[in-house]
Design a protein around this motif. Structure first.
Motif, short mmCIF file in Angstrom:
data_model
loop_
_atom_site.label_atom_id
_atom_site.label_comp_id
_atom_site.label_asym_id
_atom_site.label_seq_id
_atom_site.Cartn_x
_atom_site.Cartn_y
_atom_site.Cartn_z
N ALA A 385 -3.46 -0.62 -18.91
CA ALA A 385 -2.37 -0.37 -17.97
C ALA A 385 -1.55 -1.62 -17.70
O ALA A 385 -0.35 -1.54 -17.42
CB ALA A 385 -2.94 0.17 -16.64
N GLY A 386 -2.17 -2.80 -17.77
CA GLY A 386 -1.46 -4.03 -17.42
C GLY A 386 -1.07 -4.04 -15.96
O GLY A 386 -1.51 -3.21 -15.17
N LEU A 387 -0.24 -5.01 -15.60
CA LEU A 387 0.14 -5.16 -14.19
C LEU A 387 1.47 -4.52 -13.85
O LEU A 387 1.85 -4.49 -12.69
CB LEU A 387 0.21 -6.65 -13.82
N ARG A 388 2.21 -3.98 -14.82
CA ARG A 388 3.59 -3.61 -14.56
C ARG A 388 3.77 -2.23 -13.94
O ARG A 388 4.90 -1.81 -13.72
CB ARG A 388 4.42 -3.72 -15.84
N ARG A 389 2.71 -1.51 -13.66
CA ARG A 389 2.91 -0.22 -13.01
C ARG A 389 3.40 -0.40 -11.58
O ARG A 389 4.05 0.46 -11.03
CB ARG A 389 1.60 0.59 -13.01
N GLY A 390 3.06 -1.56 -10.97
CA GLY A 390 3.58 -1.88 -9.65
C GLY A 390 3.11 -0.93 -8.58
O GLY A 390 2.03 -0.34 -8.65
N ARG A 391 3.97 -0.77 -7.54
CA ARG A 391 3.71 0.13 -6.42
C ARG A 391 4.78 1.21 -6.40
O ARG A 391 5.94 0.96 -6.70
CB ARG A 391 3.77 -0.63 -5.09
N ARG A 392 4.38 2.40 -5.99
CA ARG A 392 5.37 3.46 -5.80
C ARG A 392 6.23 3.19 -4.58
O ARG A 392 7.43 3.44 -4.56
CB ARG A 392 4.65 4.81 -5.64
N ASP A 393 5.62 2.66 -3.53
CA ASP A 393 6.30 2.44 -2.25
C ASP A 393 5.83 1.13 -1.67
O ASP A 393 4.65 0.81 -1.72
CB ASP A 393 5.98 3.60 -1.29
N ARG A 394 6.74 0.33 -1.09
CA ARG A 394 6.33 -0.98 -0.60
C ARG A 394 5.60 -0.92 0.73
O ARG A 394 4.99 -1.90 1.14
CB ARG A 394 7.53 -1.93 -0.50
N ASP A 395 5.68 0.22 1.43
CA ASP A 395 5.05 0.32 2.75
C ASP A 395 3.81 1.20 2.76
O ASP A 395 2.92 0.98 3.57
CB ASP A 395 6.05 0.88 3.77
N GLN A 396 3.77 2.22 1.89
CA GLN A 396 2.68 3.19 1.94
C GLN A 396 1.96 3.26 0.60
O GLN A 396 2.57 3.13 -0.46
CB GLN A 396 3.22 4.59 2.27
N ILE A 397 0.67 3.46 0.67
CA ILE A 397 -0.10 3.77 -0.53
C ILE A 397 -0.98 4.98 -0.23
O ILE A 397 -1.44 5.16 0.90
CB ILE A 397 -0.97 2.58 -1.00
N TYR A 398 -1.18 5.80 -1.25
CA TYR A 398 -1.99 7.00 -1.11
C TYR A 398 -3.25 6.88 -1.95
O TYR A 398 -3.25 6.23 -3.00
CB TYR A 398 -1.23 8.24 -1.59
N VAL A 399 -4.30 7.54 -1.50
CA VAL A 399 -5.48 7.67 -2.34
C VAL A 399 -5.09 8.38 -3.63
O VAL A 399 -4.36 9.36 -3.63
CB VAL A 399 -6.57 8.47 -1.61
N GLY A 400 -5.53 7.83 -4.75
CA GLY A 400 -5.28 8.45 -6.04
C GLY A 400 -4.10 7.90 -6.81
O GLY A 400 -3.96 8.17 -7.99
N GLU A 401 -3.23 7.10 -6.17
CA GLU A 401 -2.09 6.59 -6.91
C GLU A 401 -2.38 5.23 -7.52
O GLU A 401 -3.32 4.54 -7.14
CB GLU A 401 -0.84 6.55 -6.03
N ALA A 402 -1.53 4.85 -8.49
CA ALA A 402 -1.73 3.60 -9.19
C ALA A 402 -1.18 2.44 -8.38
O ALA A 402 -0.19 2.56 -7.67
CB ALA A 402 -1.04 3.65 -10.54
N LEU A 403 -1.85 1.30 -8.50
CA LEU A 403 -1.41 0.05 -7.87
C LEU A 403 -1.63 -1.04 -8.91
O LEU A 403 -2.75 -1.56 -9.05
CB LEU A 403 -2.22 -0.22 -6.60
N ASP A 404 -0.58 -1.34 -9.69
CA ASP A 404 -0.72 -2.22 -10.84
C ASP A 404 -1.81 -1.68 -11.76
O ASP A 404 -1.75 -0.53 -12.17
CB ASP A 404 -0.98 -3.65 -10.40
N TRP A 405 -2.84 -2.47 -12.08
CA TRP A 405 -3.86 -1.95 -12.99
C TRP A 405 -5.05 -1.36 -12.22
O TRP A 405 -6.10 -1.11 -12.80
CB TRP A 405 -4.34 -3.00 -13.99
N TRP A 406 -4.84 -1.12 -10.96
CA TRP A 406 -5.88 -0.49 -10.14
C TRP A 406 -5.49 0.94 -9.80
O TRP A 406 -4.33 1.32 -9.87
CB TRP A 406 -6.09 -1.27 -8.84
N ARG A 407 -6.46 1.73 -9.38
CA ARG A 407 -6.25 3.06 -8.84
C ARG A 407 -6.81 3.05 -7.42
O ARG A 407 -7.92 2.59 -7.18
CB ARG A 407 -6.99 4.10 -9.68
#
Length: 505
Positions: A385-407
């Motif tokens: 996945a590498g690091l470039r997936r980034g964040r979907r939203d700069r303020d909120q994160i949801y369970v199950g979504e990608a955060l760079d190379w993490w889930r």
């Protein structure tokens, strides 16, 4: 109308569900991991059923009492995906017939005219086969066939965006001269929503596309113009195979090789609508379909305004581990490696939590950016996945979504963020960041867990142990310092020295 949506954790499904709710429909979602929908804004308005489209019993249960079934699932990038998709489609078609479902709606891929099935890319061939399985079933089916979907967060759009923005000059494969009929995601969603109301006597496939027919080279040049970039210098050559092209896409864009290969293979033929019969059942709006330039403008505006609803990375990266963090007792006997670090800070626990919640993406990881970047590039080279997936939203994160190379595996607001690694490693890895009150202010605890796979897994951990003090130790120091700066009114900064985008509220 009672509606079942499969694929609700995907790019299109995650956008379709709230629009079905807006139309007053009752929505049920069949998902393998219900927790992935726990934090989405519309979760409390739907019924969630756990199951898998290849499991007859779970599909039968989910289809009970359903009027319309949306099939938005595919196994793109998975080994043997054609057999898996065939089995899943047959299972769903049988369950729909048994439960007297009145309609199936399927989003497939636009196929080139005059090309036999054996000459199609494996991805397009599979999508066509799945559509035919539903059309041949006893349940009336609407198959919507689309080419490139233009919208913030779609894999096709991200591939186009990064190639155009990062490469002012490029040598490209000859397929960039092939004609394509892209369609805006808003038009795709409108067709999907309205298909639920199409008369039950209709059982056929429809081509759907926007008003513009362009070459891929035209799409890149017009993207550059809309984005305010100089005109791109593009030289098509005939020596780059789809596989080599996909490797290049893997390096330059956030789209990993396992997804890039089928996407690129689907571009080797021209994909243009053969008809516009869908307008007989879903009439065009007075203003018509969304022009390509406007679709790009809308997508860029959503990215700029940080208002991306869903992204291609909602679905797990092919080949990434999916098991949740096992309970501690199962690790006894030395089967896991753990790195635990703590630090007390004068910052308030909520301030510290806001730093943690804003981690990743443009904000970085608060520790040795060069090391993270190099590791990210290494992961991309081997198809991760590498690091470039980034964040979907700069303020909120949801369970199950990608955060760079993490889930994101678990969130307990104000207390716990647990991330599961989707980088390519010989084992499974997690990173837990927790906050607890302390008499001084707050206690930050960071725990990295690695479950090795075979000898290579043990060797991998031993090899990276010398860097833990720099990487993990730096994270602890910099995260707590960022929170302390915010407490004193100083701007919080990221690992790269830039102001933290996520505000303290």
């Amino acid at each position: 109308m009672r509606i079942l949506v499969t694929g609700a954790t995907g790019y299109i499904g995650g956008r379709l569900v709230p629009r079905l709710l807006e139309q007053g429909h009752t929505v049920r979602c069949l998902v393998r991991t219900p927790s992935k929908l726990r934090d989405v804004p519309w979760a409390k308005h739907i019924e969630i059923v756990q199951g898998d489209v290849t499991d007859p019993e779970s599909v039968q249960n989910a289809a009970q009492g359903i009027d319309v079934l949306y099939y938005l699932v595919h196994s793109l990038g998975t080994k043997g995906f054609d057999d898996l998709d065939r089995r899943a489609a047959e299972t769903v078609a049988d369950a729909a017939a048994h439960q007297n479902v009145q309609r199936i709606v399927y989003l497939g891929g636009l196929t080139p005219e005059g090309v036999s099935a054996r000459d199609l890319s494996p991805h397009l061939r599979s999508r066509t086969e799945v559509g035919q399985i539903f059309l041949d079933s006893s349940v009336p089916t609407v198959v919507l066939n689309a080419a490139v979907i233009i919208g913030s967060g779609s894999a096709s759009f991200e591939m186009l965006r990064y190639l155009t923005e990062r490469l002012p000059a490029m040598v490209t494969p000859r397929w960039v001269r092939n004609r394509i009929q892209p369609i805006a995601v808003r038009d795709v969603l409108r067709y999907l929503v309205e298909s639920a109301e199409i008369d039950s006597t209709v059982n056929r496939a429809f081509d759907i596309g926007g008003p513009d027919v362009l070459t891929y080279r035209d799409m890149m040049q017009r993207y550059a113009r809309v984005a305010g970039l100089p005109r791109r210098f593009i030289v098509p050559v005939g020596v780059l195979s789809p596989t080599l092209s996909a490797q290049w896409v893997n390096v330059v864009t956030p789209v990993p090789r396992a997804i890039a290969i089928p996407l690129v293979q689907s571009l080797i033929h021209e994909v243009v609508c053969h008809e516009h019969d869908i307008a007989e059942y879903v009439p065009d709006l007075p203003e018509g379909l969304t022009p390509y330039d406007h679709a790009v403008e809308l997508a860029l505006r959503r990215i700029r305004d940080d208002a991306v609803e869903t992204t291609w990375s909602w679905a797990s990266t092919p080949g990434a581990p999916s098991d949740p963090l096992p309970s501690d007792p199962e690790w006894s006997g030395g089967s896991a490696y753990v790195d635990v670090r703590e630090r007390v800070t004068k910052a308030h626990p909520q301030t510290l939590w806001r730093v943690i919640e804003g981690i990743g993406g443009e904000n970085g990881w608060y520790s040795f950016p060069l090391a993270w970047s190099v590791r990210g590039w290494m992961d991309r080279v081997i198809g991760g996945a590498g690091l470039r997936r980034g964040r979907r939203d700069r303020d909120q994160i949801y369970v199950g979504e990608a955060l760079d190379w993490w889930r994101v595996e678990e969130i307990e607001p104000g207390h716990l963020l647990r991330l599961r690694a989707e980088m390519r490693v010989p084992g499974r890895a997690w990173l837990e960041l927790t906050v607890a009150p302390d008499p001084v202010g707050a206690r930050y605890r960071q725990r990295a867990v690695f479950l090795p796979r075979g000898l290579a897994g043990h060797a991998y951990w031993i090899a990276i142990v010398p860097f833990h003090g720099i990487v993990f130790g730096g994270m602890v120091r910099n995260i707590t310092r960022a929170a302390e700066r915010a407490e004193t009114g100083e701007p919080m900064v990221t690992a790269t020295g830039l102001p933290l985008q996520s505000p303290i509220r």
